[in-house]
Design a protein around this motif. Structure first.
Motif, PDB file in Angstrom:
ATOM      1  N   THR A   1       0.730  -1.451  -0.258  1.00  0.00           N
ATOM      2  CA  THR A   1      -0.174   0.069  -0.157  1.00  0.00           C
ATOM      3  C   THR A   1       0.652   0.998  -0.174  1.00  0.00           C
ATOM      4  O   THR A   1       1.774   1.160   0.808  1.00  0.00           O
ATOM      5  CB  THR A   1      -0.979  -0.149   1.323  1.00  0.00           C
ATOM      6  OG1 THR A   1      -1.471  -1.115   1.368  1.00  0.00           O
ATOM      7  CG2 THR A   1      -1.681   0.909   1.239  1.00  0.00           C
ATOM      8  N   ILE A   2       0.619   1.868  -1.025  1.00  0.00           N
ATOM      9  CA  ILE A   2       1.017   3.389  -1.383  1.00  0.00           C
ATOM     10  C   ILE A   2       0.775   4.346  -0.984  1.00  0.00           C
ATOM     11  O   ILE A   2      -0.319   4.552  -1.889  1.00  0.00           O
ATOM     12  CB  ILE A   2       2.160   3.538  -2.022  1.00  0.00           C
ATOM     13  CG1 ILE A   2       2.654   2.457  -2.990  1.00  0.00           C
ATOM     14  CG2 ILE A   2       3.081   4.560  -2.776  1.00  0.00           C
ATOM     15  CD1 ILE A   2       3.174   2.058  -4.623  1.00  0.00           C
ATOM     16  N   PRO A   3       1.015   5.371  -0.283  1.00  0.00           N
ATOM     17  CA  PRO A   3       0.130   6.318   0.500  1.00  0.00           C
ATOM     18  C   PRO A   3       0.575   7.220  -0.484  1.00  0.00           C
ATOM     19  O   PRO A   3       1.060   7.955  -1.258  1.00  0.00           O
ATOM     20  CB  PRO A   3       0.679   6.714   1.122  1.00  0.00           C
ATOM     21  CG  PRO A   3       2.043   6.138   2.335  1.00  0.00           C
ATOM     22  CD  PRO A   3       2.237   5.267   1.206  1.00  0.00           C
ATOM     23  N   VAL A   4      -0.827   8.695  -1.134  1.00  0.00           N
ATOM     24  CA  VAL A   4      -0.775   8.979  -2.206  1.00  0.00           C
ATOM     25  C   VAL A   4      -2.503   9.679  -2.146  1.00  0.00           C
ATOM     26  O   VAL A   4      -3.566   9.831  -0.894  1.00  0.00           O
ATOM     27  CB  VAL A   4      -1.016   8.461  -3.578  1.00  0.00           C
ATOM     28  CG1 VAL A   4      -0.172   7.085  -4.232  1.00  0.00           C
ATOM     29  CG2 VAL A   4      -2.063   6.937  -3.462  1.00  0.00           C
ATOM     30  N   ASP A   5      -2.070  11.027  -2.730  1.00  0.00           N
ATOM     31  CA  ASP A   5      -3.079  12.291  -1.602  1.00  0.00           C
ATOM     32  C   ASP A   5      -4.135  12.327  -4.149  1.00  0.00           C
ATOM     33  O   ASP A   5      -5.055  12.897  -3.625  1.00  0.00           O
ATOM     34  CB  ASP A   5      -3.574  13.147  -1.713  1.00  0.00           C
ATOM     35  CG  ASP A   5      -1.866  14.042  -2.435  1.00  0.00           C
ATOM     36  OD1 ASP A   5      -1.496  13.404  -3.584  1.00  0.00           O
ATOM     37  OD2 ASP A   5      -1.538  15.030  -2.124  1.00  0.00           O
ATOM     38  N   ALA A   6      -3.842  11.732  -5.011  1.00  0.00           N
ATOM     39  CA  ALA A   6      -4.697  11.814  -5.830  1.00  0.00           C
ATOM     40  C   ALA A   6      -3.761   9.958  -7.003  1.00  0.00           C
ATOM     41  O   ALA A   6      -3.076   9.158  -6.408  1.00  0.00           O
ATOM     42  CB  ALA A   6      -4.132  13.213  -6.791  1.00  0.00           C
ATOM     43  N   ILE A   7      -4.471  10.185  -7.934  1.00  0.00           N
ATOM     44  CA  ILE A   7      -4.012   8.280  -8.442  1.00  0.00           C
ATOM     45  C   ILE A   7      -4.510   8.707  -9.886  1.00  0.00           C
ATOM     46  O   ILE A   7      -5.377   9.778 -10.303  1.00  0.00           O
ATOM     47  CB  ILE A   7      -4.636   7.281  -8.377  1.00  0.00           C
ATOM     48  CG1 ILE A   7      -4.284   6.893  -6.703  1.00  0.00           C
ATOM     49  CG2 ILE A   7      -4.218   6.292  -9.231  1.00  0.00           C
ATOM     50  CD1 ILE A   7      -5.532   5.669  -6.166  1.00  0.00           C
ATOM     51  N   LEU A   8      -3.390   8.552 -10.697  1.00  0.00           N
ATOM     52  CA  LEU A   8      -3.965   9.326 -12.232  1.00  0.00           C
ATOM     53  C   LEU A   8      -3.605   7.531 -13.262  1.00  0.00           C
ATOM     54  O   LEU A   8      -2.900   6.998 -13.235  1.00  0.00           O
ATOM     55  CB  LEU A   8      -2.178  10.253 -12.919  1.00  0.00           C
ATOM     56  CG  LEU A   8      -2.148  11.386 -12.366  1.00  0.00           C
ATOM     57  CD1 LEU A   8      -1.514  12.821 -12.943  1.00  0.00           C
ATOM     58  CD2 LEU A   8      -3.662  12.449 -11.826  1.00  0.00           C
ATOM     59  N   MET A   9      -4.487   8.120 -14.117  1.00  0.00           N
ATOM     60  CA  MET A   9      -5.058   7.058 -14.338  1.00  0.00           C
ATOM     61  C   MET A   9      -5.227   6.750 -16.312  1.00  0.00           C
ATOM     62  O   MET A   9      -5.921   7.992 -16.418  1.00  0.00           O
ATOM     63  CB  MET A   9      -6.121   5.499 -13.894  1.00  0.00           C
ATOM     64  CG  MET A   9      -7.576   6.492 -13.852  1.00  0.00           C
ATOM     65  SD  MET A   9      -8.624   5.395 -12.912  1.00  0.00           S
ATOM     66  CE  MET A   9      -9.709   7.048 -12.611  1.00  0.00           C
ATOM     67  N   SER A  10      -5.032   5.901 -16.775  1.00  0.00           N
ATOM     68  CA  SER A  10      -4.457   5.893 -18.179  1.00  0.00           C
ATOM     69  C   SER A  10      -4.997   4.369 -18.467  1.00  0.00           C
ATOM     70  O   SER A  10      -3.788   3.583 -18.461  1.00  0.00           O
ATOM     71  CB  SER A  10      -3.813   6.414 -18.874  1.00  0.00           C
ATOM     72  OG  SER A  10      -4.621   6.214 -20.548  1.00  0.00           O
ATOM     73  N   ALA A  11      -5.972   3.823 -19.671  1.00  0.00           N
ATOM     74  CA  ALA A  11      -6.467   2.820 -19.449  1.00  0.00           C
ATOM     75  C   ALA A  11      -6.271   2.835 -21.630  1.00  0.00           C
ATOM     76  O   ALA A  11      -6.401   1.637 -21.806  1.00  0.00           O
ATOM     77  CB  ALA A  11      -7.721   2.263 -19.506  1.00  0.00           C
ATOM     78  N   GLY A  12      -5.661   4.007 -21.907  1.00  0.00           N
ATOM     79  CA  GLY A  12      -5.915   4.215 -23.059  1.00  0.00           C
ATOM     80  C   GLY A  12      -6.908   5.213 -23.724  1.00  0.00           C
ATOM     81  O   GLY A  12      -8.027   5.732 -22.804  1.00  0.00           O
TER      82      GLY A  12
END
Lengths: 98, 1002
Positions: B406-417
């Protein structure tokens, strides 16, 4: 909105100016009073409802007010051609398969 | 004061121009040029809404029109509360007020979120299963409760005070989309000199160049090039450039509907500005350059605020200068998320880790990310996001299973294409084709004169896009009649791409974190709360077609129309069905592309402008006399003229009695009037009406009946012969246009040999009916040149002469049964002649009467009204009008129909009079009639009441009715069952007053 070519005005005008007037090439008998039940039924009640090419009457009601004939594809809604009232059913359609 | 997440030096907005705004009653500061989304993010606000079904906290997924989550209510005043506005497209203005939706009592604490815990109850198809029994509960209990619970925004309660404009436009080349592809196509087309319209939904042109920091065209940064190109296009006379304009619908023959948002971005738009403008454009050629939309990754809790598309984070940074977090994780299945990580890293944002589902991808962006020291994990998946009101961590696992981290983050950017935006192409009836290699639907077979270019056509890379778009723009213009511009050099030449980014593949469907068998909430469709599990469940419950899966789960059915969810949903269904994607099918794209306001569609056609109102020449006079009007078609007709203290019944009683005792004036101008002129006019009349006309003398009138070919009454009216070759035909008020059409149809197509002209003269003549024993005395003093004696001018005759010095066609005719005249005068003189006649009438004590008295008076005489006493199944014989059918005629329209076996059969419904046994009871029009009121229900109904009134002249009620075999039932007692008791009636003749007709000359 469709564009329809009026064969009298000789130009394409928007659908709003026209009104459909039912199937074309159904002539009223000159002796209608003596017509048999079968013939009257065919004349008055029976209409083609094709999937594909239909021959129908339109009126340029908000333009020259003339009735004319049109050939339309009921699947694509595309007008294949239009021609004046009283002219015979076209023997060959533009763009038709040879 | 700069907001906490605004990065100085980043973005293109001028930090000096601030704008204050409020969200849920809290004040913030943004910058001019912000969207509401970028301004909130600059202030660190991610939580902006609650989801539709589960009330889950939601933030921004995107930075554009595809946004499914960040729907807010924009409030200008009481009447201007626009719900479901995407915060990602709402431009900020100083003083903007926005509220979150679908939460109570507050956004952070929402009672409705209990739905999230109770979510097993709300799985796919739950409406169809849960609310089935008892049947009555749907209408009374379930539907109202569901509707109250499910609404997103709140509608304003006052009428919309804004106005909406509309424009039609024509052009040779219409370019939809103003990114790199659209601009290149427009440049090429514009150079040829043809008319070009370029439209884009954003405030500024550039499309993905807004965030692509790596693009360089003609030696400039991509976005700067776009602005320069747009300035060049705007300066050209043959080009119209429309920003903030969304092409929402692609219709037949290159007819495209666009809506321009004119003033929603302004602080206080003046009244002279429309809110929106509807553009209806007809183009010879259309270039579709609508780009592509990034897809999200499907994993558990991928809806937590702070989880967003990589391209969105890049847009917020590179265009608005806003960092979406301080410690950002990236989860991707393609290269483009790397560019987002690199841009953010360079701007000083910590990138906690990039998690890439691919095993061993390679390429320059990956190398660059690595060189910047970003941790990269290949072959791993984010299986879950932590946090509730804001993402706090991401849990990473090898994609084939194994230890979690588990990695602490305050935002996740995602791209599936990227999904090509084939919406408009598909709306044009083009057929999409699935590319197995790139796993996406791209334009296949075209149905109209259009072409797709760039990302929406599956073209990858800026260089290829500009090549394709410029060539397509030039070709479209040339096909539409422009000159050849393909070899153009210098200004207007094809833009040169110095550096550009490239699209790459990605994945469709759910990631490992949302794999089969899991019940986690891995969202496919955010706006409708559809998870991967729901789609699998739909397949397990028997849905096979994607159209069924869509309706069962509601995937793609929200206001965003599945822009981000459709392909994922399809892939999951296909996977579960074990079929290739094209065999499962793609749901149909329908207009509108994004929601369109009713206001823009309606435009000015509301209120008094919704439908034309026709007023007669005496309208003003009648209004000044206190007339009450009724609508008859488009006409306003005086209904009755109440005196002080009179209700409608008292006024009508007085009017009816006075007409029969003295006289009355009635405006009959609305009756249709057609002039039939020509050498063959009488022959034509013989064919169109049942009556004989050849022998009608000039100056005489006849009541005519018009049939359809089937033998049923179509219209009626009095016809006067003005000359051997000239007939003045009147029609019913409502029938005027169709009678004209009917006549023209026969004249043009069946009887073209007849030399006849038809002219509608309804509007040319005002008609004042003067009826009653004193009618001649009222008119005579004003008339010149007409002998009005009974000998010279008998009932049913017409004369031309003058009245009050103006021309008149004076008919002696009666629709009351009293001596009567109808004074036709040119409409311009209608009011003046009316007032002169009124002054004469006053001397005798005559009244003005309206349509209600007209109805009563004619019913007292058994005169029918076509359309009230007939209904399209009534023959002349049925109506007792056989006398009006020429027995010696060999042809008229309807002659054959009249001999049909069912039309001559016994027992047809015939028009008769009815008298209630209790004279005070007035029957209800439309009431059914039975012979035996004691028979079991359902009773056999033998007819119905067509007209019914209180007749003060008769001192009782009167009625007309269509009754089976009615004329053989004279004197019979029939029954009219009503809710509060059965009414006994006696069948009578249709004439209730002056049976011998003596009053006509009385």
């Amino acid at each position: 909105m469709l564009l329809i070519r009026c064969p009298y005005c000789e130009e394409e005008r928007p659908e709003l100016e026209f009104r459909n007037a039912g199937e074309a090439h159904i002539a009223r008998s000159t002796n209608i009073a003596g017509e048999s039940d079968d013939d009257f039924e065919k004349f008055f009640f029976i209409r083609a409802n094709p999937k594909g090419v239909i021959y129908e009457r339109w009126r340029h009601i908000h333009g020259c007010a003339r009735f004319f004939n049109a050939v339309r594809d009921t699947v694509t809604d595309k007008f294949i051609m239009t021609y004046k009232a009283g002219e015979p059913k076209p023997a060959k359609l533009p763009g038709a398969a040879k | 004061m700069s907001a906490a997440f605004r990065i100085s030096g980043a973005g293109r907005l001028s930090q000096a121009k601030t704008a204050s705004f409020s969200f849920d009653d809290k004040s913030y500061t943004g910058i001019e040029g912000d969207t509401l989304a970028s301004a909130l993010l600059a202030n660190g606000v991610h939580l902006v809404g609650r989801s539709f079904k589960y009330h889950r906290p939601r933030g921004f997924l995107s930075a554009g029109a595809e946004e499914p989550n960040a729907l807010v209510q924009i409030v200008r005043d009481d009447a201007r509360k626009t719900p479901n506005v995407r915060a990602t497209v709402q431009e900020l203005y100083d003083g903007l007020t926005a509220n979150s939706q679908n939460r109570w009592p507050s956004l952070a604490f929402d009672v409705g979120a209990v739905n999230d815990l109770a979510s097993p109850l709300f799985s796919a198809g739950f409406y169809y299963k849960t609310f089935m029994w008892p049947k009555s509960a749907w209408k009374n209990l379930y539907e109202p409760k569901i509707r109250a619970a499910a609404g997103l925004g709140v509608s304003p309660e006052k009428p919309d005070p804004d106005h909406y404009a509309a424009r039609y436009a024509h052009c040779e080349v219409l370019v939809l989309g103003g990114g790199a592809a659209g601009i290149a196509a427009a440049l090429a087309a514009a150079e040829t000199g043809v008319r070009v319209i370029l439209a884009d939904e954003q405030a500024e042109f550039g499309g993905s160049l807004r965030f692509e920091s790596g693009a360089k065209i003609d030696g400039e940064n991509g976005f700067a090039w776009a602005q320069a190109a747009i300035a060049r296009l705007k300066a050209m006379d043959n080009v119209r450039v429309l920003s903030r304009t969304t092409a929402f619908g692609y219709y037949a023959q290159n007819f495209v509907g666009l809506v321009e948002r004119v003033s929603d971005h302004l602080k206080s738009p003046g009244r002279e500005l429309a809110r929106e403008r509807l553009w209806q454009v007809r183009a010879n050629r259309v270039v579709i350059a609508t780009g592509a939309i990034e897809r999200h990754m499907v994993f558990a809790n991928n809806d937590r605020p702070g989880v967003m598309l990589a391209s969105a984070a890049r847009t917020y940074l590179n265009h608005y200068g806003v960092a979406v977090g301080k410690n950002v994780g990236v989860y991707t299945a393609n290269d483009s998320a790397y560019a987002a990580a690199i841009d953010l890293k360079k701007a000083g944002v910590n990138i906690a880790a990039i998690v890439d589902l691919r095993d061993n991808p390679a390429g320059p962006v990956i190398d660059e990310a690595r060189a910047l020291g970003i941790e990269i994990n290949f072959g791993r998946a984010v299986v879950s996001a932590g946090g509730k009101l804001r993402v706090s961590s991401m849990t990473v696992q090898p994609k084939n299973g194994g230890g979690e981290r588990t990695i602490p983050v305050d935002a996740i950017l995602m791209s599936a294409g990227w999904t090509p935006s084939v919406h408009l192409f598909s709306q044009s009836r083009g057929k999409v084709a699935f590319n197995d290699e790139t796993r996406r639907f791209v334009p296949g077979t075209y149905a109209q004169d259009c072409v797709s270019v760039g990302a929406c056509n599956g073209t990858d890379g800026l260089d290829a896009t500009i090549d394709e778009a410029y060539a397509a723009g030039a070709k479209a213009a040339k096909e539409a009649g422009g000159k050849d511009s393909s070899g153009k050099t210098g200004k207007g030449a094809k833009p040169k791409v110095d550096a550009g980014e490239s699209w790459s593949r990605g994945m469709l469907g759910a990631g490992p974190g949302a794999g089969p068998g899991t019940t986690v909430k891995a969202f496919v469709d955010f706006q409708n709360d559809v998870t991967a599990k729901d789609i699998r469940q739909a397949v397990h419950e028997g849905m096979r077609s994607i159209e069924h899966v869509k309706r069962f789960t509601t995937n793609g059915m929200a206001t965003d129309q599945g822009k981000t969810s459709n392909m994922h949903g399809l892939a999951i269904a296909a996977d579960e069905l074990g079929k290739p994607i094209p065999q499962v099918g793609l749901t149909t794209f329908r207009a509108p592309y994004t929601p369109v306001t009713f206001g823009s569609i309606v435009g000015h056609a509301r209120g008094a402008l919704f439908d034309p109102t026709r007023r007669t020449a005496t309208h003003g006079w009648a209004a000044s006399q206190g007339a009450v009007f009724e609508d008859v078609g488009h006409w306003k007709r005086a209904w009755y003229f109440p005196k002080a203290g009179e209700d409608m019944h008292k006024a009508v009683d007085r009017e009816c009695v006075t007409v029969r005792k003295v006289g009355g004036l009635f405006d009959a101008s609305t009756l249709g009037k057609i002039e039939v002129v020509g050498p063959d006019a009488a022959k034509f009349m013989e064919l169109l009406y049942t009556n004989p006309w050849e022998k009608l003398e000039t100056g005489r009138c006849r009541y005519g009946i018009m049939l359809r070919e089937d033998g049923f009454i179509y219209d009626d009216g009095v016809v006067g012969r003005l000359a051997p070759d000239r007939f003045h035909v009147t029609t019913t008020t409502g029938g005027a246009p169709r009678v004209m059409n009917h006549m023209e149809d026969y004249l043009q197509t069946e009887f073209p040999h007849l030399n006849v002209w038809l002219t509608s003269i309804t509007e040319q003549w005002a008609v004042i009916a003067v009826q009653g024993p004193k009618s001649r005395e009222i008119i005579a003093p004003l008339v010149e040149g007409i002998d009005m004696s009974d000998e010279a001018m008998p009932h049913m005759s017409v004369r031309e002469g003058k009245i009050c010095g103006v021309p008149t066609r004076l008919f002696r005719m009666s629709f009351t049964g009293e001596r009567g005249f109808e004074v036709n005068v040119p409409a311009d003189y209608g009011e003046a002649v009316w007032e002169a006649l009124w002054a004469e009438g006053q001397k005798h004590g005559a009244v003005a009467y309206g349509t209600e008295s007209m109805h009563v008076l004619r019913a007292e005489k058994g005169y029918i009204i076509v359309g009230q006493d007939t209904d399209g199944t009534v023959t002349p014989n049925d109506a007792g009008l056989d006398w009006a059918v020429g027995k010696k005629k060999t042809d008229f329209v309807g002659i054959r129909g009249l001999t049909r076996s069912d039309l001559v059969a016994k027992g047809r419904k015939q028009l008769v009079g009815l008298k209630t046994k209790d004279p005070k009871v007035v029957l209800e029009e439309g009431a059914q009639i039975v012979a035996d009121p004691k028979q079991p229900i359902p009773m056999k109904m033998i007819g119905h009441v067509t007209s019914s009134y209180w007749s003060e002249n008769c001192g009782r009620s009167i009625a007309l009715a269509l009754v089976a075999g009615g004329r053989d039932r004279m004197g019979e007692t029939l029954y009219v069952p009503m809710p509060n008791g059965t009414v006994e009636v006696e069948v009578t003749g249709m004439v209730f007053v002056d049976e011998k007709g003596e009053h006509l000359n009385g």
